[in-house]
Motif scaffolding. Structure first.
Motif, short mmCIF file in Angstrom:
data_model
loop_
_atom_site.label_atom_id
_atom_site.label_comp_id
_atom_site.label_asym_id
_atom_site.label_seq_id
_atom_site.Cartn_x
_atom_site.Cartn_y
_atom_site.Cartn_z
N GLU A 64 9.07 23.18 -48.17
CA GLU A 64 8.99 22.96 -46.82
C GLU A 64 7.72 22.79 -46.25
OE1 GLU A 64 11.47 23.80 -45.22
OE2 GLU A 64 13.11 23.73 -46.77
N LEU A 67 7.06 19.43 -45.94
CA LEU A 67 7.98 18.61 -45.01
C LEU A 67 7.39 18.90 -43.59
CD1 LEU A 67 10.32 17.24 -44.46
CD2 LEU A 67 11.80 19.64 -44.47
N GLU A 68 6.84 20.15 -43.24
CA GLU A 68 6.39 20.50 -42.18
C GLU A 68 5.16 19.71 -41.45
OE1 GLU A 68 5.63 24.65 -41.77
OE2 GLU A 68 7.70 25.23 -42.10
N LEU A 70 4.45 16.61 -42.82
CA LEU A 70 4.75 15.35 -42.49
C LEU A 70 5.59 15.06 -41.13
CD1 LEU A 70 6.36 14.10 -45.95
CD2 LEU A 70 4.22 13.16 -44.84
N GLU A 71 6.30 16.19 -40.89
CA GLU A 71 6.87 16.07 -39.55
C GLU A 71 5.66 16.14 -38.42
OE1 GLU A 71 9.90 19.29 -39.57
OE2 GLU A 71 11.30 17.65 -40.34
N PHE A 75 6.50 11.85 -38.62
CA PHE A 75 7.50 11.12 -39.20
C PHE A 75 8.72 11.83 -39.21
CE2 PHE A 75 3.60 10.16 -42.02
CZ PHE A 75 3.60 8.81 -41.96
N PRO A 76 9.57 11.02 -38.94
CA PRO A 76 11.34 11.59 -38.93
C PRO A 76 11.57 12.44 -39.98
CG PRO A 76 11.27 9.32 -38.33
CD PRO A 76 9.89 9.65 -39.06
N GLN A 77 12.29 13.49 -39.75
CA GLN A 77 12.79 14.44 -40.98
C GLN A 77 13.23 13.69 -41.99
OE1 GLN A 77 15.79 17.39 -39.76
NE2 GLN A 77 14.91 18.79 -41.59
N ARG A 79 12.95 10.57 -43.06
CA ARG A 79 11.99 9.81 -43.86
C ARG A 79 10.96 10.72 -44.46
NH1 ARG A 79 8.51 5.17 -41.11
NH2 ARG A 79 10.73 4.54 -40.46
N ALA A 80 10.93 12.05 -43.80
CA ALA A 80 9.92 12.71 -44.74
C ALA A 80 10.53 13.51 -46.09
CB ALA A 80 9.53 13.83 -43.71
N ASP A 109 15.03 5.69 -43.07
CA ASP A 109 15.30 6.85 -42.26
C ASP A 109 16.74 7.36 -42.59
OD1 ASP A 109 12.73 6.63 -40.73
OD2 ASP A 109 13.57 5.06 -39.62
#
Length: 364
Positions: A64, A67-68, A70-71, A75-77, A79-80, A109
């Motif tokens: 998580e 992921l946060e 990268l967002e 980056f779109p969720q 893609r991440a 994506d």
């Protein structure tokens, strides 16, 4: 078996071959997690779905925090999540590298889907027959037909390089031996020349003594000696300057021999004197118009230590034309004799390189 091999089979469109290879990987107890990762990257489907399973699909679980990050970078969720999942879910750097490498993918994506029921920790072997094993082996051999030939070619190239290196080493050794042989022959030739001159000098002295004895007893001179004397006189008339130069060179050589005999236990000191004299003579021969090279300060500590404290060295400079003028040893420009200076340099080189220099000669 790796990602490239599976992609090769995928492009060939052989689904049955793919299943055989995957089954062999699982039966050989390769880590099932790694197998699942390879299959996902190539076919975008989990192992069970590829082999015929119809379980439900869901988005994979990823880190998580990564992921946060990268967002937050834009980056779109989907893609991440895809980047983290296929890069091993290990680090932010690996995920970004995966995005860069797969930027042109059509489904980059799209949210990846995984089999929620797959047991990645399972150690149960997949059913695998001997016939399937043989087919899988043939497939591997077909996929890498040139690998063995490539290895042979590489080995041949390495062998050629080793042979070339050996030849170069042998050639270098041969050249070194040839140079050593030439130096030895040159040294022997120099020794022979020294011996010849020494014998010539002894013969001349004996001849002169013989003439002196005949004269003291009132006997007529030897006819052969008279002929030789006449020939010498003619030679002197033809080349007076050459005879003069030769006589000077003999005096220079005898001066160095006397220096070496007088200081037999001081080889280092004698060698330094020879080297310093060679520098003085060489500088004047190369630059006869430069007064600084024709002028030596007598109070110079190096001059006193290496040359001035040895009477033979001082005599050598005087034979080359140097004169004492006040606090200097000075060589007037009109007295510079390039031929004589070159001859002095040759004699000094012989004294430095010939270990037998002065050994076979006797003082006059």
């Amino acid at each position: 078996m790796n990602i490239h091999s599976l992609r090769h089979l995928k492009h060939k469109g052989s689904v049955s071959s793919v299943k055989l290879v995957i089954s062999e990987m699982l039966s050989d107890r390769i880590m099932i997690h790694n197998v699942a990762m390879i299959v996902r990257q190539v076919f975008r489907r989990p192992v069970k779905l590829l082999l015929g399973s119809t379980t439900e699909m869901a988005a994979p679980k990823v880190n998580e925090m990564l992921l946060e990050d990268l967002e937050a970078m834009g980056f779109p969720q989907a893609r991440a999540v895809r980047a983290l999942y296929y890069s091993g879910n290990t680090s932010l750097e690996e995920a970004i590298n995966w995005i860069i490498d797969h930027e042109s993918d059509a489904d980059i994506d799209e949210m990846p889907l995984v089999d929620v029921d797959i047991d990645i920790e399972s150690t149960q072997p997949f059913p695998f027959t001997e016939e399937m094993r043989i087919k899988a082996q043939k497939l591997r051999e077909q996929m890498c037909p040139g690998k063995e030939d490539e290895e042979k070619m590489l080995e041949k190239e390495r062998e050629k390089e080793r042979i070339q290196a050996g030849k170069k080493l042998m050639e270098a050794k041969r050249i070194a031996q040839e140079n050593e042989r030439k130096r030895y022959l040159a040294l022997k030739e120099t020794e022979k020349e020294e011996e010849r001159k020494a014998r010539q000098k002894v013969l001349q002295k004996l001849e002169q003594d013989k003439l002196n004895r005949r004269s003291s007893h009132g006997r007529p001179p030897d006819v052969h000696a008279t002929v030789r004397s006449s020939a010498t006189a003619v030679q002197e008339k033809k080349g007076l300057k050459s005879v003069y130069t030769t006589t000077k060179v003999d005096h220079l050589r005898e001066c160095l021999r006397s220096l070496k005999r007088s200081h037999q236990g001081e080889h280092a000191r004698v060698r330094r004197a020879f080297e310093t004299l060679l520098i003085y003579v060489g500088n004047v021969a190369k630059n006869p118009n430069e007064e600084k090279y024709r002028k030596i300060r007598l109070s110079n500590p190096l001059f006193q230590e290496r040359v001035g404290s040895l009477k033979e060295s001082v005599g050598f400079l005087e034979l080359c034309g140097f004169e004492k003028r006040g606090d200097f040893f000075y060589l007037p420009r009109e007295k510079v004799d390039i031929a004589l200076l070159n001859s002095a340099g040759f004699v000094l080189n012989s004294a430095l390189t010939n270990p037998y220099f002065g050994v076979l000669s006797t003082s006059n």
